[in-house]
Design a protein around this motif. Structure first.
Motif, PDB file in Angstrom:
ATOM      1  N   VAL A   1      19.392  47.526  63.084  1.00  0.00           N
ATOM      2  CA  VAL A   1      19.419  47.164  61.671  1.00  0.00           C
ATOM      3  C   VAL A   1      20.519  47.960  60.970  1.00  0.00           C
ATOM      4  O   VAL A   1      21.406  47.386  60.336  1.00  0.00           O
ATOM      5  CB  VAL A   1      18.064  47.447  61.000  1.00  0.00           C
ATOM      6  CG1 VAL A   1      18.141  47.156  59.500  1.00  0.00           C
ATOM      7  CG2 VAL A   1      16.957  46.620  61.654  1.00  0.00           C
ATOM      8  N   ALA A   2      20.468  49.278  61.095  1.00  0.00           N
ATOM      9  CA  ALA A   2      21.463  50.125  60.440  1.00  0.00           C
ATOM     10  C   ALA A   2      21.431  51.516  61.061  1.00  0.00           C
ATOM     11  O   ALA A   2      20.389  51.969  61.523  1.00  0.00           O
ATOM     12  CB  ALA A   2      21.202  50.228  58.936  1.00  0.00           C
ATOM     13  N   THR A   3      22.584  52.164  61.071  1.00  0.00           N
ATOM     14  CA  THR A   3      22.671  53.547  61.527  1.00  0.00           C
ATOM     15  C   THR A   3      23.493  54.352  60.533  1.00  0.00           C
ATOM     16  O   THR A   3      24.314  53.800  59.779  1.00  0.00           O
ATOM     17  CB  THR A   3      23.320  53.661  62.917  1.00  0.00           C
ATOM     18  OG1 THR A   3      24.648  53.121  62.870  1.00  0.00           O
ATOM     19  CG2 THR A   3      22.499  52.935  63.972  1.00  0.00           C
ATOM     20  N   ILE A   4      23.283  55.654  60.574  1.00  0.00           N
ATOM     21  CA  ILE A   4      24.060  56.570  59.740  1.00  0.00           C
ATOM     22  C   ILE A   4      24.337  57.826  60.545  1.00  0.00           C
ATOM     23  O   ILE A   4      23.439  58.403  61.159  1.00  0.00           O
ATOM     24  CB  ILE A   4      23.330  56.884  58.410  1.00  0.00           C
ATOM     25  CG1 ILE A   4      24.202  57.785  57.533  1.00  0.00           C
ATOM     26  CG2 ILE A   4      21.949  57.480  58.651  1.00  0.00           C
ATOM     27  CD1 ILE A   4      23.665  57.883  56.092  1.00  0.00           C
ATOM     28  N   ARG A   5      25.583  58.226  60.567  1.00  0.00           N
ATOM     29  CA  ARG A   5      25.988  59.400  61.331  1.00  0.00           C
ATOM     30  C   ARG A   5      25.911  60.647  60.468  1.00  0.00           C
ATOM     31  O   ARG A   5      25.741  60.574  59.245  1.00  0.00           O
ATOM     32  CB  ARG A   5      27.393  59.185  61.875  1.00  0.00           C
ATOM     33  CG  ARG A   5      27.485  57.973  62.794  1.00  0.00           C
ATOM     34  CD  ARG A   5      28.877  57.772  63.331  1.00  0.00           C
ATOM     35  NE  ARG A   5      29.278  58.856  64.221  1.00  0.00           N
ATOM     36  CZ  ARG A   5      30.442  58.900  64.853  1.00  0.00           C
ATOM     37  NH1 ARG A   5      31.317  57.918  64.683  1.00  0.00           N
ATOM     38  NH2 ARG A   5      30.736  59.911  65.636  1.00  0.00           N
ATOM     39  N   SER A   6      26.055  61.779  61.097  1.00  0.00           N
ATOM     40  CA  SER A   6      25.914  63.049  60.380  1.00  0.00           C
ATOM     41  C   SER A   6      26.947  63.185  59.268  1.00  0.00           C
ATOM     42  O   SER A   6      26.700  63.859  58.258  1.00  0.00           O
ATOM     43  CB  SER A   6      26.042  64.221  61.350  1.00  0.00           C
ATOM     44  OG  SER A   6      27.262  64.164  62.066  1.00  0.00           O
ATOM     45  N   GLY A   7      28.094  62.552  59.438  1.00  0.00           N
ATOM     46  CA  GLY A   7      29.127  62.618  58.412  1.00  0.00           C
ATOM     47  C   GLY A   7      28.948  61.599  57.305  1.00  0.00           C
ATOM     48  O   GLY A   7      29.741  61.554  56.364  1.00  0.00           O
ATOM     49  N   GLY A   8      27.910  60.772  57.434  1.00  0.00           N
ATOM     50  CA  GLY A   8      27.627  59.786  56.391  1.00  0.00           C
ATOM     51  C   GLY A   8      28.118  58.380  56.696  1.00  0.00           C
ATOM     52  O   GLY A   8      27.854  57.457  55.911  1.00  0.00           O
ATOM     53  N   GLU A   9      28.824  58.198  57.805  1.00  0.00           N
ATOM     54  CA  GLU A   9      29.311  56.851  58.136  1.00  0.00           C
ATOM     55  C   GLU A   9      28.126  55.947  58.460  1.00  0.00           C
ATOM     56  O   GLU A   9      27.232  56.318  59.198  1.00  0.00           O
ATOM     57  CB  GLU A   9      30.252  56.907  59.341  1.00  0.00           C
ATOM     58  CG  GLU A   9      31.477  57.776  59.129  1.00  0.00           C
ATOM     59  CD  GLU A   9      31.248  59.225  59.552  1.00  0.00           C
ATOM     60  OE1 GLU A   9      32.231  59.954  59.684  1.00  0.00           O
ATOM     61  OE2 GLU A   9      30.071  59.624  59.753  1.00  0.00           O
ATOM     62  N   THR A  10      28.158  54.748  57.911  1.00  0.00           N
ATOM     63  CA  THR A  10      27.061  53.801  58.102  1.00  0.00           C
ATOM     64  C   THR A  10      27.530  52.555  58.848  1.00  0.00           C
ATOM     65  O   THR A  10      28.705  52.206  58.836  1.00  0.00           O
ATOM     66  CB  THR A  10      26.452  53.381  56.758  1.00  0.00           C
ATOM     67  OG1 THR A  10      27.481  52.818  55.934  1.00  0.00           O
ATOM     68  CG2 THR A  10      25.837  54.575  56.042  1.00  0.00           C
ATOM     69  N   ASN A  11      26.558  51.907  59.477  1.00  0.00           N
ATOM     70  CA  ASN A  11      26.816  50.667  60.193  1.00  0.00           C
ATOM     71  C   ASN A  11      25.611  49.762  59.987  1.00  0.00           C
ATOM     72  O   ASN A  11      24.469  50.224  60.085  1.00  0.00           O
ATOM     73  CB  ASN A  11      27.010  50.946  61.690  1.00  0.00           C
ATOM     74  CG  ASN A  11      27.285  49.679  62.478  1.00  0.00           C
ATOM     75  OD1 ASN A  11      28.116  48.873  62.099  1.00  0.00           O
ATOM     76  ND2 ASN A  11      26.562  49.494  63.576  1.00  0.00           N
ATOM     77  N   TYR A  12      25.870  48.491  59.663  1.00  0.00           N
ATOM     78  CA  TYR A  12      24.788  47.557  59.373  1.00  0.00           C
ATOM     79  C   TYR A  12      24.918  46.292  60.219  1.00  0.00           C
ATOM     80  O   TYR A  12      26.027  45.844  60.514  1.00  0.00           O
ATOM     81  CB  TYR A  12      24.812  47.132  57.906  1.00  0.00           C
ATOM     82  CG  TYR A  12      24.495  48.226  56.919  1.00  0.00           C
ATOM     83  CD1 TYR A  12      25.522  48.990  56.362  1.00  0.00           C
ATOM     84  CD2 TYR A  12      23.185  48.486  56.529  1.00  0.00           C
ATOM     85  CE1 TYR A  12      25.237  49.992  55.446  1.00  0.00           C
ATOM     86  CE2 TYR A  12      22.895  49.477  55.611  1.00  0.00           C
ATOM     87  CZ  TYR A  12      23.932  50.224  55.072  1.00  0.00           C
ATOM     88  OH  TYR A  12      23.649  51.216  54.171  1.00  0.00           O
ATOM     89  N   ALA A  13      23.784  45.708  60.547  1.00  0.00           N
ATOM     90  CA  ALA A  13      23.795  44.377  61.127  1.00  0.00           C
ATOM     91  C   ALA A  13      24.264  43.396  60.053  1.00  0.00           C
ATOM     92  O   ALA A  13      23.980  43.583  58.859  1.00  0.00           O
ATOM     93  CB  ALA A  13      22.398  43.995  61.607  1.00  0.00           C
ATOM     94  N   ASP A  14      24.987  42.371  60.455  1.00  0.00           N
ATOM     95  CA  ASP A  14      25.510  41.409  59.493  1.00  0.00           C
ATOM     96  C   ASP A  14      24.390  40.781  58.661  1.00  0.00           C
ATOM     97  O   ASP A  14      24.579  40.483  57.478  1.00  0.00           O
ATOM     98  CB  ASP A  14      26.276  40.310  60.223  1.00  0.00           C
ATOM     99  CG  ASP A  14      27.609  40.802  60.769  1.00  0.00           C
ATOM    100  OD1 ASP A  14      28.163  40.129  61.657  1.00  0.00           O
ATOM    101  OD2 ASP A  14      28.091  41.862  60.311  1.00  0.00           O
ATOM    102  N   SER A  15      23.229  40.610  59.276  1.00  0.00           N
ATOM    103  CA  SER A  15      22.137  39.908  58.599  1.00  0.00           C
ATOM    104  C   SER A  15      21.527  40.706  57.450  1.00  0.00           C
ATOM    105  O   SER A  15      20.812  40.145  56.626  1.00  0.00           O
ATOM    106  CB  SER A  15      21.038  39.569  59.609  1.00  0.00           C
ATOM    107  OG  SER A  15      20.542  40.753  60.219  1.00  0.00           O
TER     108      SER A  15
END
Length: 123
Positions: free
Chosen positions: A47-61
């Motif tokens: 669904v989504a991730t967040i790295r220690s530096g704050g970078e985020t990644n989301y599923a398109d949906s």
């Protein structure tokens, strides 16, 4: 390291929910925290991730509807879910990876999953 998730429930289409997850144990550091979900008869998906530096990644949906955040001081990750749809219905799992603290010379890696929290969106 154990993860404890909370915040799931039943909500109507268009509504909002906020999931929380706290990591507990002898934690030295956490790299990535995230949320995954698994709907009936489907595979678990990111669904989504967040790295220690704050970078985020989301599923398109879920882009533009969900927001992931973290509180590093509390070893916690959150998922704000807005404009929920019936297709968002699933068991949501939190995940974290990093290093445990055993001693000054032993900091083994870990990757842990929470127990899952059910989100049901009615139409």
């Amino acid at each position: 390291v154990q993860l404890q998730a909370s915040g799931g429930g039943l909500v109507q289409s268009g509504g909002s929910l906020r999931l929380s997850c706290v990591a507990k144990g002898n934690i030295f550091s956490i790299n990535t925290m995230g949320w995954y979900r698994q709907a009936p008869t489907k595979q678990r998906e990111l669904v989504a991730t967040i790295r220690s530096g704050g970078e985020t990644n989301y599923a398109d949906s879920v882009k533009s509807r969900f927001t992931i955040s973290r509180d590093s001081a509390k070893n916690a990750v959150y998922l704000q879910m807005n404009s929920l749809r019936p297709e968002d219905t699933a068991v949501y799992y939190c995940n974290a990876d990093g290093r445990e603290f055993e001693s000054e010379r032993r900091r083994p890696p870990f990757r842990s999953w929470g127990q899952g929290t059910l989100v049901t969106v009615s139409s």
